[in-house]
Design a protein around this motif. Structure first.
Motif, PDB file in Angstrom:
ATOM      1  N   ASP A 204     -56.316   7.229  26.973  1.00 40.25           N
ATOM      2  CA  ASP A 204     -56.104   8.708  26.255  1.00 40.25           C
ATOM      3  C   ASP A 204     -55.641   8.609  25.062  1.00 40.25           C
ATOM      4  O   ASP A 204     -54.807   9.683  24.914  1.00 40.25           O
ATOM      5  CB  ASP A 204     -55.828   9.542  27.181  1.00 40.25           C
ATOM      6  N   ILE A 205     -54.577   7.435  24.518  1.00 41.93           N
ATOM      7  CA  ILE A 205     -54.226   6.211  23.481  1.00 41.93           C
ATOM      8  C   ILE A 205     -55.121   6.249  22.770  1.00 41.93           C
ATOM      9  O   ILE A 205     -55.835   5.086  22.889  1.00 41.93           O
ATOM     10  CB  ILE A 205     -53.303   5.361  24.081  1.00 41.93           C
ATOM     11  N   LEU A 206     -54.644   6.681  21.740  1.00 44.21           N
ATOM     12  CA  LEU A 206     -54.855   6.554  20.553  1.00 44.21           C
ATOM     13  C   LEU A 206     -53.977   5.675  19.203  1.00 44.21           C
ATOM     14  O   LEU A 206     -53.138   6.592  19.040  1.00 44.21           O
ATOM     15  CB  LEU A 206     -56.128   7.038  19.204  1.00 44.21           C
ATOM     16  N   PHE A 207     -53.947   4.614  19.424  1.00 48.33           N
ATOM     17  CA  PHE A 207     -52.881   3.712  18.114  1.00 48.33           C
ATOM     18  C   PHE A 207     -53.256   3.496  16.692  1.00 48.33           C
ATOM     19  O   PHE A 207     -54.144   3.263  16.361  1.00 48.33           O
ATOM     20  CB  PHE A 207     -51.960   2.922  18.472  1.00 48.33           C
ATOM     21  N   THR A 208     -53.024   4.079  15.952  1.00 45.99           N
ATOM     22  CA  THR A 208     -54.037   3.719  14.551  1.00 45.99           C
ATOM     23  C   THR A 208     -52.969   3.266  13.687  1.00 45.99           C
ATOM     24  O   THR A 208     -53.849   2.677  12.715  1.00 45.99           O
ATOM     25  CB  THR A 208     -53.604   5.363  13.757  1.00 45.99           C
ATOM     26  N   GLY A 209     -51.830   2.313  13.852  1.00 45.04           N
ATOM     27  CA  GLY A 209     -51.274   1.206  13.069  1.00 45.04           C
ATOM     28  C   GLY A 209     -50.348   1.960  12.475  1.00 45.04           C
ATOM     29  O   GLY A 209     -49.010   1.558  12.359  1.00 45.04           O
TER      30      GLY A 209
ATOM     31  N   SER B 272     -54.865  15.217  29.047  1.00 44.43           N
ATOM     32  CA  SER B 272     -56.255  14.897  29.558  1.00 44.43           C
ATOM     33  C   SER B 272     -56.341  15.294  31.219  1.00 44.43           C
ATOM     34  O   SER B 272     -54.714  15.594  31.889  1.00 44.43           O
ATOM     35  CB  SER B 272     -56.977  13.488  29.125  1.00 44.43           C
ATOM     36  N   SER B 273     -57.151  15.677  31.889  1.00 39.20           N
ATOM     37  CA  SER B 273     -57.175  15.626  33.625  1.00 39.20           C
ATOM     38  C   SER B 273     -56.691  14.175  33.548  1.00 39.20           C
ATOM     39  O   SER B 273     -56.734  13.770  35.167  1.00 39.20           O
ATOM     40  CB  SER B 273     -58.868  15.783  34.097  1.00 39.20           C
ATOM     41  N   HIS B 274     -56.135  13.079  32.894  1.00 41.10           N
ATOM     42  CA  HIS B 274     -55.950  11.706  33.211  1.00 41.10           C
ATOM     43  C   HIS B 274     -54.256  11.416  33.274  1.00 41.10           C
ATOM     44  O   HIS B 274     -53.719  10.812  33.349  1.00 41.10           O
ATOM     45  CB  HIS B 274     -57.128  11.013  33.357  1.00 41.10           C
TER      46      HIS B 274
ATOM     47  N   THR C 254     -48.803  14.494  20.502  1.00 39.77           N
ATOM     48  CA  THR C 254     -49.874  14.936  22.259  1.00 39.77           C
ATOM     49  C   THR C 254     -50.619  16.021  21.276  1.00 39.77           C
ATOM     50  O   THR C 254     -50.586  16.959  20.873  1.00 39.77           O
ATOM     51  CB  THR C 254     -49.194  15.648  23.082  1.00 39.77           C
ATOM     52  N   VAL C 255     -52.009  15.130  21.654  1.00 40.49           N
ATOM     53  CA  VAL C 255     -53.050  16.198  21.609  1.00 40.49           C
ATOM     54  C   VAL C 255     -54.148  16.727  22.545  1.00 40.49           C
ATOM     55  O   VAL C 255     -54.421  15.932  23.577  1.00 40.49           O
ATOM     56  CB  VAL C 255     -54.003  15.964  20.567  1.00 40.49           C
ATOM     57  N   PRO C 256     -54.825  18.213  22.896  1.00 40.06           N
ATOM     58  CA  PRO C 256     -55.570  18.349  24.086  1.00 40.06           C
ATOM     59  C   PRO C 256     -57.011  17.762  24.122  1.00 40.06           C
ATOM     60  O   PRO C 256     -57.472  17.270  22.653  1.00 40.06           O
ATOM     61  CB  PRO C 256     -56.216  19.857  24.284  1.00 40.06           C
ATOM     62  N   VAL C 257     -57.758  16.852  25.067  1.00 39.87           N
ATOM     63  CA  VAL C 257     -58.990  16.272  24.579  1.00 39.87           C
ATOM     64  C   VAL C 257     -60.218  17.143  25.145  1.00 39.87           C
ATOM     65  O   VAL C 257     -59.987  17.948  26.192  1.00 39.87           O
ATOM     66  CB  VAL C 257     -59.132  15.261  25.649  1.00 39.87           C
ATOM     67  N   CYS C 258     -60.455  17.504  23.767  1.00 39.97           N
ATOM     68  CA  CYS C 258     -61.846  19.230  23.972  1.00 39.97           C
ATOM     69  C   CYS C 258     -62.461  18.496  23.782  1.00 39.97           C
ATOM     70  O   CYS C 258     -63.308  17.272  23.029  1.00 39.97           O
ATOM     71  CB  CYS C 258     -61.557  19.815  22.446  1.00 39.97           C
ATOM     72  N   GLY C 259     -63.834  18.579  24.466  1.00 43.23           N
ATOM     73  CA  GLY C 259     -65.182  17.872  24.709  1.00 43.23           C
ATOM     74  C   GLY C 259     -65.178  16.574  25.105  1.00 43.23           C
ATOM     75  O   GLY C 259     -65.939  16.398  24.644  1.00 43.23           O
ATOM     76  N   GLY C 260     -64.539  15.724  26.155  1.00 45.79           N
ATOM     77  CA  GLY C 260     -64.254  14.550  26.243  1.00 45.79           C
ATOM     78  C   GLY C 260     -63.389  13.836  27.737  1.00 45.79           C
ATOM     79  O   GLY C 260     -62.723  15.404  27.676  1.00 45.79           O
ATOM     80  N   ALA C 261     -63.970  13.556  28.790  1.00 52.20           N
ATOM     81  CA  ALA C 261     -63.188  13.261  29.697  1.00 52.20           C
ATOM     82  C   ALA C 261     -62.057  12.744  29.428  1.00 52.20           C
ATOM     83  O   ALA C 261     -60.396  12.809  29.975  1.00 52.20           O
ATOM     84  CB  ALA C 261     -63.851  12.279  30.974  1.00 52.20           C
ATOM     85  N   ARG C 262     -61.559  11.585  27.877  1.00 53.92           N
ATOM     86  CA  ARG C 262     -60.132  10.981  27.790  1.00 53.92           C
ATOM     87  C   ARG C 262     -60.688  10.843  26.370  1.00 53.92           C
ATOM     88  O   ARG C 262     -61.738  11.068  25.147  1.00 53.92           O
ATOM     89  CB  ARG C 262     -60.686   9.513  27.734  1.00 53.92           C
ATOM     90  N   LEU C 263     -59.412  10.606  25.297  1.00 60.34           N
ATOM     91  CA  LEU C 263     -59.286  10.740  23.463  1.00 60.34           C
ATOM     92  C   LEU C 263     -60.026   9.799  23.107  1.00 60.34           C
ATOM     93  O   LEU C 263     -61.300  10.142  22.665  1.00 60.34           O
ATOM     94  CB  LEU C 263     -57.596  11.028  23.118  1.00 60.34           C
ATOM     95  N   LYS C 264     -60.687   8.793  24.317  1.00 59.93           N
ATOM     96  CA  LYS C 264     -60.828   7.557  23.584  1.00 59.93           C
ATOM     97  C   LYS C 264     -62.624   7.676  23.480  1.00 59.93           C
ATOM     98  O   LYS C 264     -63.345   7.008  22.927  1.00 59.93           O
ATOM     99  CB  LYS C 264     -60.291   6.041  23.819  1.00 59.93           C
TER     100      LYS C 264
END
Length: 293
Positions: free
Chosen positions: A138-143, A151-153, A173-183
């Motif tokens: 669920d974590i996106l690190f962009t550099g 999410s549910s996790h 923080t952002v809601p995960v829309c349309g997927g189980a996890r952000l990534k």
């Protein structure tokens, strides 16, 4: 459902990775921890999953040139191959996470041993974290900053622990829309480049990310969700690699980047994908050089 947790403003473009940690596919692959039943109606091919895992491990070691640390599979921990969920590593610090499902929480022990042996500073989430749950996929690190998918996790308290651990970076923080996890719906395709699914849910998450960031990112949209998750690595040789799903798995998502100076490594992940796991969930990447600073 969204908000920025601003805890500083340092920026990094990443100095490349030196190590990858993976965990083998157990014979119980496809089962859910603590339950013993198959994962819904999904039919997975164990031998094929193990072959695909071997190809990923081989690419990381032989083609990218990383030092590969392989934790043996444990049939008692059928989901432990989803190793990205178990730690968030940046610089010389490893945050050991707290997965949502209690049956998965013992998976972190082996990862904690590895990062401790690599002399990383270990921060642990535990029961004293106020009900926090956090999974690395669920974590996106962009550099430059972190985006945490709620999410549910992963919950807000988990995001707060991450922000407190990595104070040099902004954490949003952002809601995960349309997927189980952000990534499941996005990943980094290179410095300053986000690859994202073209689904309506992913677009909604992207709009939220754009509202929260102070940075400009190039966005590459792909029609298939499974193609949105790639693994970008600047290896020890300073070459740029992008591990991505092959054409036979994502026929509608051809070249995900126009970068001709990248080495593209098609990496099959069909069996793990059947269980909702993106390609990146099978490895943890570490820059060991940070620990000497």
């Amino acid at each position: 459902l969204t908000g920025a947790l601003t805890v500083g403003g340092s920026e990094t473009t990443g100095n490349g990775f030196t190590h990858a940690v993976v965990r083998g596919i157990p014979e119980t692959f496809g089962k859910v921890a603590g339950d013993g039943h198959e994962n819904g109606e999904v039919s997975v091919d164990l031998a094929k999953a193990q072959r695909q895992f071997g190809c990923l491990a081989g690419a990381l070691r032989q083609k990218v040139g990383l030092q590969l640390i392989e934790i043996p599979p444990d049939p008692e921990l059928p989901e432990s191959w989803r190793i990205e969920d178990l730690a968030v590593i940046q610089g010389g610090t490893a945050l050991i996470t707290r997965p949502f499902r209690e049956q998965r929480r013992s998976e972190v022990e082996a990862v904690k041993r590895v990062v401790s042996e690599l002399k990383l500073t270990v921060v642990e989430m535990d029961a004293s974290s106020g009900g926090a749950t956090l999974e690395g996929s669920d974590i996106l690190f962009t550099g430059r900053e972190f985006f945490v998918g709620i999410s549910s996790h992963t919950n807000r308290r988990g995001a707060e622990v991450l922000a407190d651990t990595f104070r040099d970076f902004t954490v949003s923080t952002v809601p995960v829309c349309g997927g189980a996890r952000l990534k499941n719906i996005c990943s980094m395709g290179g410095p300053g480049t986000i690859i994202i699914s073209s689904s309506s849910g992913a677009k909604k998450t992207l709009r939220m990310m754009e509202q929260l960031t102070d940075h400009h990112y190039q966005v590459l949209s792909v029609p298939e969700e499974s193609a949105a998750n790639c693994i970008y690595i600047k290896g020890p040789s300073s070459r740029d690699f992008l591990l991505h799903r092959p054409a036979e798995e994502c026929p509608d998502s051809v070249a995900v980047s126009a970068r001709t100076d990248y080495t593209f490594l098609p990496t099959a992940c069909s069996e793990a994908s059947k269980l909702g796991a993106p390609l990146s969930s099978l490895c943890l990447l570490i820059n060991r050089k940070h620990t000497s600073l």
